[in-house]
Design an enzyme around this catalytic site. Sequence first.
Site, short mmCIF file in Angstrom:
data_model
loop_
_atom_site.label_atom_id
_atom_site.label_comp_id
_atom_site.label_asym_id
_atom_site.label_seq_id
_atom_site.Cartn_x
_atom_site.Cartn_y
_atom_site.Cartn_z
N GLU A 83 -8.39 -3.80 2.45
CA GLU A 83 -9.05 -4.97 1.88
C GLU A 83 -10.22 -5.43 2.73
O GLU A 83 -11.24 -5.86 2.20
CB GLU A 83 -8.07 -6.14 1.70
CG GLU A 83 -8.79 -7.36 1.14
CD GLU A 83 -7.90 -8.53 0.77
OE1 GLU A 83 -6.76 -8.59 1.21
OE2 GLU A 83 -8.41 -9.38 0.01
N ASP A 104 -3.35 -3.70 2.44
CA ASP A 104 -3.73 -5.11 2.53
C ASP A 104 -3.08 -5.64 3.81
O ASP A 104 -1.86 -5.76 3.89
CB ASP A 104 -3.23 -5.90 1.31
CG ASP A 104 -3.86 -7.28 1.25
OD1 ASP A 104 -4.37 -7.75 2.29
OD2 ASP A 104 -3.84 -7.91 0.18
N ILE A 106 -3.06 -8.59 5.21
CA ILE A 106 -2.31 -9.83 4.92
C ILE A 106 -2.54 -10.15 3.45
O ILE A 106 -3.63 -10.58 3.07
CB ILE A 106 -2.77 -11.02 5.79
CG1 ILE A 106 -2.67 -10.70 7.29
CG2 ILE A 106 -1.92 -12.26 5.45
CD1 ILE A 106 -3.11 -11.84 8.22
N ASP A 107 -1.54 -9.92 2.63
CA ASP A 107 -1.63 -10.36 1.24
C ASP A 107 -1.01 -11.76 1.20
O ASP A 107 0.14 -11.93 1.60
CB ASP A 107 -0.88 -9.41 0.30
CG ASP A 107 -1.06 -9.84 -1.14
OD1 ASP A 107 -2.22 -10.03 -1.55
OD2 ASP A 107 -0.06 -10.02 -1.84
N THR A 109 -3.31 -14.45 2.21
CA THR A 109 -4.03 -14.98 3.37
C THR A 109 -4.06 -16.51 3.38
O THR A 109 -3.97 -17.13 4.44
CB THR A 109 -5.47 -14.42 3.39
OG1 THR A 109 -5.39 -13.01 3.51
CG2 THR A 109 -6.28 -14.95 4.56
N ASP A 231 -3.58 -5.01 -3.26
CA ASP A 231 -2.58 -6.05 -3.51
C ASP A 231 -1.32 -5.47 -4.14
O ASP A 231 -0.23 -5.99 -3.93
CB ASP A 231 -3.13 -7.12 -4.47
CG ASP A 231 -4.33 -7.87 -3.92
OD1 ASP A 231 -4.27 -8.30 -2.76
OD2 ASP A 231 -5.34 -8.02 -4.66
#
Length: 284
Positions: A83, A104, A106-107, A109, A231
Site C-alpha cells: 500500500e 497492507d 497497517i489496514d 490506519t 486490503d
Amino acid sequence: MNAPSGSQTSTDTSDTAAALLSLAVATAREAGELIVSMRARGVEVAATKSSLSDVVTEADRACERLVRERLLGNRPDDAFIGEESDGDEAAPRPAPSGVTWIVDPIDGTVNYLYGLPDYAVSIAAALDGETVAGVVLSPGRDLEYTATRGGGGFRNGTPLAQRASPALAQALVATGFGYDARLRARQGRSVARMLPYVRDIRRMGSCALDLCAVAEGLVDAYVEEGPHIWDHAAAGLVAREAGAILEVSGQENGNDLLVCAPEPGFAEFSTLVDTCGFRADARD
Ligand code: IPD
C-alpha cells in the site's frame, strides 16, 4: 489475482503455499511487534494521500519497509505490491518465481492513529496470479487469521467452519467508507437504504478484519466499494477458505465493489446490495 496456475501440480502448490504462509506469518508477527512498539511511543500523521482523511503514519512506512525486507530478503525473485510503495496495483513487475506478495502494513490506519484496536498487518502471496497463502494479524485483538488455498482458514490455529446464513432481517452487515467525499456520500445513501432490511450495520475500520469477521461469524456479511487488493487479498482467502463467497467486481469508475457472505445466503445478500444502490453506475 485469480488466473489459475497450470505450472505446478497440486501437491507442489500446497507445499509452496505452506512455505509462503510460514514466511508470511513470521514476518507479520515481527511487523506486529514493530507497530505496537511504535504505537506505544506515540503516532502522528506523516502525510495524507487521496484526501485529508486518507492518512499515512511513520509506522505504516516502517512496517512496510520491514515486511518488504524480510520477504524479498528471503525470496529475491518475488514481486511485491504494498500500500505504501510505489508499486502498481494492476500490473506488478513480473516475478521470475511467479510469486507476488501483496501487503497492507497497517489496514485500519485511522484506528491505529486513534489507539482503537481494530487494525491489522495483512500479507498475501499470489502464485501465478492466484492468492495461495495469507495472514491477517491483529495485534490489538490478539488475533491471527491464516489460510492456504485448499488448506482451510484458521483463527489462532483453530479451523474456521462453514456457517449457515441468517435471514436477511437478522443479518449483521459490516461495511466501510472510502476516502473520497463524493464516494462516501453515495455509500452513506446505500447504507441508509439497507438499514431497514437487516439487523444492523457495523463500520469497524479495517476491510481485512471485516472479511475475517465474516469468516468467523462475528458478522454475517460485508459490502464496500473501493478497497484495494492489499486490503482484501489475504483476508479474502481466509473468508473463502471458511466457506464464504467474496465477489470482487470491477466497476466503470475504476473502483472494485466487494461483496462477501457465507455461500448459503450470498445470492440474497448480493441482490439486496444491488437494490440498495451499492454498485456504481456510469454517472459515478
Ligand atoms: C481502509 C480500511 C477501511 C476501509 C477503507 C480502506 P487503510 O484501509 O480497510 O476499513 O473502509 O476502504 O482503505 O487505509 O486503513 O489501509
